[in-house]
Write a protein that holds these residues in place. Structure first.
Motif, PDB file in Angstrom:
ATOM      1  N   PRO A  59       0.721  -1.310  -0.081  1.00 54.35           N
ATOM      2  CA  PRO A  59      -0.057  -0.048  -0.179  1.00 54.35           C
ATOM      3  C   PRO A  59       0.792   1.255   0.058  1.00 54.35           C
ATOM      4  O   PRO A  59       1.897   1.418   0.487  1.00 54.35           O
ATOM      5  N   ILE A  60       0.447   2.155  -0.731  1.00 59.60           N
ATOM      6  CA  ILE A  60       0.801   3.612  -0.608  1.00 59.60           C
ATOM      7  C   ILE A  60       1.143   4.001   0.725  1.00 59.60           C
ATOM      8  O   ILE A  60      -0.128   4.154   1.294  1.00 59.60           O
ATOM      9  N   THR A  61       2.021   4.910   0.954  1.00 59.58           N
ATOM     10  CA  THR A  61       2.155   5.579   2.345  1.00 59.58           C
ATOM     11  C   THR A  61       2.577   6.967   2.082  1.00 59.58           C
ATOM     12  O   THR A  61       2.817   7.420   0.839  1.00 59.58           O
ATOM     13  N   PRO A  62       2.566   7.951   2.978  1.00 62.36           N
ATOM     14  CA  PRO A  62       2.753   9.320   2.878  1.00 62.36           C
ATOM     15  C   PRO A  62       4.075   9.805   2.284  1.00 62.36           C
ATOM     16  O   PRO A  62       4.168  10.708   1.516  1.00 62.36           O
ATOM     17  N   THR A  63       5.022   8.640   2.563  1.00 66.62           N
ATOM     18  CA  THR A  63       6.572   8.801   1.813  1.00 66.62           C
ATOM     19  C   THR A  63       6.855   8.053   0.938  1.00 66.62           C
ATOM     20  O   THR A  63       7.894   8.108   0.377  1.00 66.62           O
ATOM     21  N   SER A  64       6.037   7.199   0.241  1.00 67.73           N
ATOM     22  CA  SER A  64       6.262   6.362  -0.604  1.00 67.73           C
ATOM     23  C   SER A  64       6.095   6.675  -2.036  1.00 67.73           C
ATOM     24  O   SER A  64       5.425   7.593  -2.182  1.00 67.73           O
ATOM     25  N   ALA A 263      14.064   1.629  -6.044  1.00 67.55           N
ATOM     26  CA  ALA A 263      12.696   1.161  -5.856  1.00 67.55           C
ATOM     27  C   ALA A 263      11.603   2.042  -5.767  1.00 67.55           C
ATOM     28  O   ALA A 263      10.597   1.911  -6.562  1.00 67.55           O
ATOM     29  N   GLY A 264      11.978   3.017  -5.248  1.00 68.11           N
ATOM     30  CA  GLY A 264      10.742   4.145  -4.929  1.00 68.11           C
ATOM     31  C   GLY A 264      10.514   5.186  -6.215  1.00 68.11           C
ATOM     32  O   GLY A 264       9.470   5.500  -6.629  1.00 68.11           O
ATOM     33  N   SER A 265      11.635   5.385  -6.969  1.00 66.55           N
ATOM     34  CA  SER A 265      11.772   6.133  -8.300  1.00 66.55           C
ATOM     35  C   SER A 265      11.123   7.554  -7.987  1.00 66.55           C
ATOM     36  O   SER A 265      10.969   8.053  -6.983  1.00 66.55           O
ATOM     37  N   TRP A 266      10.548   8.069  -9.087  1.00 64.67           N
ATOM     38  CA  TRP A 266      10.258   9.437  -9.355  1.00 64.67           C
ATOM     39  C   TRP A 266       9.233   9.840  -8.281  1.00 64.67           C
ATOM     40  O   TRP A 266       9.358  10.823  -7.674  1.00 64.67           O
ATOM     41  N   SER A 267       8.311   8.842  -8.337  1.00 61.60           N
ATOM     42  CA  SER A 267       7.056   9.286  -7.396  1.00 61.60           C
ATOM     43  C   SER A 267       7.456   9.298  -5.923  1.00 61.60           C
ATOM     44  O   SER A 267       6.620   9.890  -5.171  1.00 61.60           O
ATOM     45  N   GLU A 268       8.528   8.604  -5.551  1.00 62.72           N
ATOM     46  CA  GLU A 268       9.053   8.776  -4.096  1.00 62.72           C
ATOM     47  C   GLU A 268       9.897   9.836  -4.180  1.00 62.72           C
ATOM     48  O   GLU A 268       9.867  10.642  -3.051  1.00 62.72           O
ATOM     49  N   TRP A 269      10.549  10.105  -4.965  1.00 65.31           N
ATOM     50  CA  TRP A 269      11.736  11.229  -5.016  1.00 65.31           C
ATOM     51  C   TRP A 269      11.041  12.358  -4.629  1.00 65.31           C
ATOM     52  O   TRP A 269      11.483  13.268  -3.885  1.00 65.31           O
ATOM     53  N   ILE A 270       9.736  12.836  -5.351  1.00 62.34           N
ATOM     54  CA  ILE A 270       9.205  14.036  -5.164  1.00 62.34           C
ATOM     55  C   ILE A 270       8.424  14.283  -3.936  1.00 62.34           C
ATOM     56  O   ILE A 270       7.887  15.508  -3.804  1.00 62.34           O
ATOM     57  N   ARG A 271       8.292  13.283  -3.139  1.00 60.12           N
ATOM     58  CA  ARG A 271       7.557  13.121  -2.027  1.00 60.12           C
ATOM     59  C   ARG A 271       8.104  14.406  -0.936  1.00 60.12           C
ATOM     60  O   ARG A 271       7.810  14.869   0.050  1.00 60.12           O
TER      61      ARG A 271
END
Length: 281
Positions: A59-64, A263-271
């Motif tokens: 599941p997606i988390t606020p930082t993932s 693993a987290g890639s761009w969608s994690e980086w921009i968090r």
């Protein structure tokens, strides 16, 4: 043991082999239920279905990012439900280009199961060869799959940030050029790329027929993008850690193992707004 790609002819010859497991990984980011619906409408005989969000991600988390790696124990439970044993040859496929099948390929290798390959050309190649499909949902004998995750195969955002500016490391981004440049962003809230990354679109892994390119051609392309950086100092990423696995598979096909997944890639980086964002014209 097959560990990279499998042809439709080879798979067809093993349809009745109980030691082989076929997994349908079709998915549509815009319509998350579409892949499973397509599976129920017709799939390679004997195939089970793997849902990207439910089976191949946490599941997606606020930082993932959008597709966090599944918890090893949860993924082991899924593999057990499918009946995977150490002797099982797993074949993953999707609609055509392998972008989702490669996610399952990498995940199984991550938890220690190397007998996994991707159907080259996917279901499109299978049906083009006039091979059969089925609507029957198989019942598999459950197993007791044991996951042995290798933490060295992937990096987190902090590890990537520490390496991307070093000259002996290379970060390759598998997204399309227009997303990498920041000109369009259909999925994430910020457009652009990680400063210091190089664009290596996953589509360049494919020949005109949708199958993977020849090993020597793939090798040439990666050597060009790596610019002298060693394979084990190469990191791959994409939007959410899914398509990047396609790069890792192509590098294996090219005889260039050892690269690692962000693993987290761009969608994690921009968090985290403190991480840099680059764009190009």
């Amino acid at each position: 043991m097959l560990t990279t790609l499998v042809s439709v002819d080879t798979l067809a010859a093993h349809l009745q082999d109980p030691r082989w497991l076929i997994v349908d990984c079709r998915f549509d980011l815009a319509q998350p239920a579409a892949g499973e619906a397509a599976y129920r409408a017709g799939h390679i005989p004997g195939a089970v279905y793997a849902h990207l969000d439910r089976d191949l991600s946490s599941p997606i988390t606020p930082t993932s990012g959008r597709h966090p790696l599944p918890h090893p124990e949860h993924f082991a439970a899924t593999a057990s439900r499918w009946g995977i044993t150490p002797e099982t040859q797993v074949i993953a496929y999707d609609a055509d280009n392998g972008m989702y099948a490669a996610r399952l390929w990498w995940l199984l290798r991550w938890v220690g199961h190397r007998a996994v390959a991707v159907l080259d050309g996917g279901l499109k190649a299978w049906t083009a060869a006039a091979l059969p499909t089925s609507t029957a949902i198989p019942v598999r004998q459950p197993s007791h799959f044991q996951a042995h995750p290798n933490r060295d195969l992937w990096l987190d955002a902090e590890q990537v940030q520490a390496r991307v500016r070093q000259p002996d490391w290379r970060l390759l981004d598998a997204r399309a050029p227009e997303r990498f440049s920041g000109k369009v962003e259909p999925l994430d809230t910020v457009a652009g790329h990680v400063p210091g990354a190089r664009n290596h679109p996953f589509a360049t892994n494919l020949a005109s027929d949708g199958r993977f390119g020849a090993p020597e051609e793939l090798r040439r392309r990666y050597e060009q993008s790596q610019a002298g950086v060693a394979d084990d100092h190469t990191i791959v990423m994409c939007g959410s850690g899914v398509t990047a696995c396609h790069l890792l598979l192509a590098m294996e096909v090219a005889g260039k193992p050892g690269a690692r997944l962000y693993a987290g890639s761009w969608s994690e980086w921009i968090r985290d707004p403190r991480r840099g964002v680059a764009t190009t014209d």
